[in-house]
Design a protein around this motif. Structure first.
Motif, mmCIF file in Angstrom:
data_model
loop_
_atom_site.group_PDB
_atom_site.id
_atom_site.type_symbol
_atom_site.label_atom_id
_atom_site.label_comp_id
_atom_site.label_asym_id
_atom_site.label_seq_id
_atom_site.Cartn_x
_atom_site.Cartn_y
_atom_site.Cartn_z
ATOM 1 N N ALA A 247 105.916 -4.801 30.986
ATOM 2 C CA ALA A 247 104.824 -5.116 31.913
ATOM 3 C C ALA A 247 103.501 -4.665 31.325
ATOM 4 O O ALA A 247 103.427 -3.627 30.657
ATOM 5 C CB ALA A 247 105.054 -4.446 33.271
ATOM 6 N N THR A 248 102.469 -5.442 31.587
ATOM 7 C CA THR A 248 101.122 -5.123 31.104
ATOM 8 C C THR A 248 100.153 -5.100 32.270
ATOM 9 O O THR A 248 100.166 -5.983 33.129
ATOM 10 C CB THR A 248 100.657 -6.160 30.074
ATOM 11 O OG1 THR A 248 101.537 -6.130 28.933
ATOM 12 C CG2 THR A 248 99.236 -5.866 29.606
ATOM 13 N N SER A 249 99.325 -4.081 32.299
ATOM 14 C CA SER A 249 98.252 -3.982 33.284
ATOM 15 C C SER A 249 96.934 -3.950 32.536
ATOM 16 O O SER A 249 96.803 -3.256 31.526
ATOM 17 C CB SER A 249 98.412 -2.704 34.126
ATOM 18 O OG SER A 249 97.393 -2.601 35.087
ATOM 19 N N GLY A 250 95.961 -4.728 33.001
ATOM 20 C CA GLY A 250 94.664 -4.755 32.330
ATOM 21 C C GLY A 250 93.558 -5.149 33.293
ATOM 22 O O GLY A 250 93.827 -5.702 34.361
ATOM 23 N N ASP A 251 92.326 -4.858 32.909
ATOM 24 C CA ASP A 251 91.196 -5.177 33.783
ATOM 25 C C ASP A 251 90.286 -6.238 33.191
ATOM 26 O O ASP A 251 89.161 -6.442 33.654
ATOM 27 C CB ASP A 251 90.378 -3.908 34.078
ATOM 28 C CG ASP A 251 89.528 -3.468 32.896
ATOM 29 O OD1 ASP A 251 89.815 -3.910 31.762
ATOM 30 O OD2 ASP A 251 88.579 -2.696 33.101
ATOM 31 N N TYR A 252 90.767 -6.952 32.167
ATOM 32 C CA TYR A 252 89.889 -7.868 31.440
ATOM 33 C C TYR A 252 89.888 -9.292 31.984
ATOM 34 O O TYR A 252 89.152 -10.133 31.495
ATOM 35 C CB TYR A 252 90.232 -7.871 29.943
ATOM 36 C CG TYR A 252 91.676 -8.173 29.628
ATOM 37 C CD1 TYR A 252 92.085 -9.450 29.276
ATOM 38 C CD2 TYR A 252 92.627 -7.170 29.684
ATOM 39 C CE1 TYR A 252 93.404 -9.717 28.989
ATOM 40 C CE2 TYR A 252 93.953 -7.424 29.396
ATOM 41 C CZ TYR A 252 94.340 -8.697 29.047
ATOM 42 O OH TYR A 252 95.654 -8.960 28.763
ATOM 43 N N LEU A 279 89.860 2.428 28.966
ATOM 44 C CA LEU A 279 91.172 1.822 28.788
ATOM 45 C C LEU A 279 91.171 0.440 29.430
ATOM 46 O O LEU A 279 90.884 0.300 30.617
ATOM 47 C CB LEU A 279 92.244 2.706 29.432
ATOM 48 C CG LEU A 279 93.689 2.205 29.362
ATOM 49 C CD1 LEU A 279 94.145 2.047 27.920
ATOM 50 C CD2 LEU A 279 94.610 3.153 30.118
ATOM 51 N N VAL A 280 91.501 -0.586 28.639
ATOM 52 C CA VAL A 280 91.421 -1.953 29.161
ATOM 53 C C VAL A 280 92.780 -2.637 29.287
ATOM 54 O O VAL A 280 92.895 -3.671 29.944
ATOM 55 C CB VAL A 280 90.483 -2.830 28.308
ATOM 56 C CG1 VAL A 280 89.048 -2.371 28.445
ATOM 57 C CG2 VAL A 280 90.909 -2.839 26.842
ATOM 58 N N SER A 281 93.809 -2.069 28.664
ATOM 59 C CA SER A 281 95.133 -2.690 28.749
ATOM 60 C C SER A 281 96.212 -1.657 28.475
ATOM 61 O O SER A 281 96.070 -0.818 27.588
ATOM 62 C CB SER A 281 95.237 -3.835 27.738
ATOM 63 O OG SER A 281 96.538 -4.366 27.690
ATOM 64 N N MET A 302 95.119 6.284 35.228
ATOM 65 C CA MET A 302 94.934 7.577 34.559
ATOM 66 C C MET A 302 93.924 7.530 33.414
ATOM 67 O O MET A 302 93.201 8.492 33.175
ATOM 68 C CB MET A 302 96.273 8.065 34.000
ATOM 69 C CG MET A 302 97.297 8.447 35.033
ATOM 70 S SD MET A 302 98.817 9.020 34.202
ATOM 71 C CE MET A 302 99.961 9.039 35.581
ATOM 72 N N GLY A 303 93.899 6.424 32.675
ATOM 73 C CA GLY A 303 93.061 6.372 31.486
ATOM 74 C C GLY A 303 93.863 6.727 30.251
ATOM 75 O O GLY A 303 94.994 7.213 30.341
ATOM 76 N N ASP A 304 93.293 6.505 29.073
ATOM 77 C CA ASP A 304 94.064 6.631 27.843
ATOM 78 C C ASP A 304 94.483 8.057 27.508
ATOM 79 O O ASP A 304 95.626 8.299 27.125
ATOM 80 C CB ASP A 304 93.310 6.003 26.663
ATOM 81 C CG ASP A 304 91.961 6.650 26.416
ATOM 82 O OD1 ASP A 304 91.112 6.622 27.325
ATOM 83 O OD2 ASP A 304 91.750 7.176 25.310
#
Length: 342
Positions: A247-252, A279-281, A302-304
């Motif tokens: 699974a991938t989560s991203g905000d782009y 963090l973008v993905s 959480m962030g990278d």
């Protein structure tokens, strides 16, 4: 060469040829079943000895029926779904929920506690306030007072799941399973096709995956992690996977901009605002696509730095893409390294 030696040599050559042909992978074919669900697409790839012997339309009907049932249970976009009925109710009494809704809620609560609230399925009031729910985007960015009023309805402690009974402790609680339901759908379709006897398959619902067995070349499934740009489809990294969920989560792709500021669809329950880090993905591997889906959202919140440290602590395969001043930087956990293709 004596006659016995010649006969032995011929026998060895014949054995070598036999072993070579015996070890060649069988000729396999692939059938592809496509459809739509949860506001996105689905693709199911089945690797079989004879595609003509498979009734793809009959399988598609079973897949569609399962996904329709899932949506009727936990979609927030369907005002008549089981979850929507719970969200719309003002009652704080426990209600009986279906086994599938209870199963997904139980895992969502477990992951919420594991991630110390980074994944919070009660964040629905904030998701809606910021315009990423069924109601659509507001005409302006919410005020601090708007956020304060919505925030009192958010928190895992405001719901309780006991057996098949679900209750809310605040009549304004709104549960949003969008961070985990798509992965559950993948698992359900995967279980369906495996039950039908297809040992080699890939199930993809809107980018959330589960793979079983091998591909048409009798190799692990080769899957691309997308480069986080909204202008094109490009590959950031390729992974080899088998018998696992991804699974991938991203905000782009899902965001809006106002007055030069970009607002991500991922809401941090701690701040009640869209995430603002670099963090973008995040891509996660786990035997369950549902669990991978929920964990990817938690890590995105959480962030990278914090997220990667947490992933390492629980030995979770994670691949992160971070935006920098010069482009993108990749980070990944030790458990992910074995899956990466050079």
């Amino acid at each position: 060469m004596t006659k016995p030696q010649k006969l032995l040599w011929l026998a060895l050559v014949g054995l070598a040829i036999f072993l070579f042909w015996w070890q060649l992978p069988p000729k396999l074919e692939q059938i592809e079943i496509q459809g739509s669900t949860m506001g996105t697409y689905y693709v199911v790839k089945l690797v079989v000895p004879d595609a003509d012997a498979v009734d793809g339309e009959a399988i598609k009907q079973q897949i569609d029926a399962r996904l329709i049932d899932l949506n009727r249970s936990m979609s927030t976009y369907d005002p008549e779904s089981e979850l929507s009925a719970f969200n719309q109710s003002d009652s704080t009494e426990a209600v009986v929920v279906s086994n599938q809704l209870g199963f997904v809620l139980d895992e969502a609560i477990r992951l919420g506690e594991l991630s110390k609230g980074a994944l919070d399925v009660t964040v629905g009031p904030l998701v809606n306030l910021w315009g990423f729910g069924p109601e659509g985007r507001p005409e302006k960015v919410p005020t601090d007072e708007d956020i304060k009023q919505a925030r009192v309805r958010v928190g895992l402690e405001k719901i309780e799941l006991s057996g098949t009974g679900l209750r809310k402790f605040n009549d304004g609680v709104y549960v949003d399973l969008s961070a985990i339901a798509k992965g559950y759908g993948v698992d359900e379709v995967a279980d369906l096709v495996l039950h039908l006897g297809f040992a080699n398959a890939m199930i993809d619902i809107g980018g959330e995956l589960r793979v079983a067995g091998y591909n048409q070349q009798c190799q692990p499934w080769r899957v691309a992690i997308e480069k986080p740009v909204s202008t094109e489809r490009a590959v950031q990294q390729v992974v080899d996977v088998s018998d696992i969920g991804m699974a991938t989560s991203g905000d782009y792709r899902n965001y809006f901009e106002q007055d030069g500021q970009r607002f991500s669809h991922t809401i941090d329950p701690a701040t009640a605002k869209p995430i603002s880090h670099k963090l973008v993905s995040v891509t996660v591997l786990h035997p369950s696509s549902m669990t991978a889906d929920g964990l990817a959202t938690a890590l995105m919140v959480m962030g990278d730095e914090k997220g990667l440290a947490w992933a390492e602590a629980i030995e979770l395969p994670v691949y992160m893409i971070v935006k920098t001043a010069t482009g993108f930087e990749a980070k990944y956990s030790a458990a992910m390294a074995a899956y990466l293709v050079d």
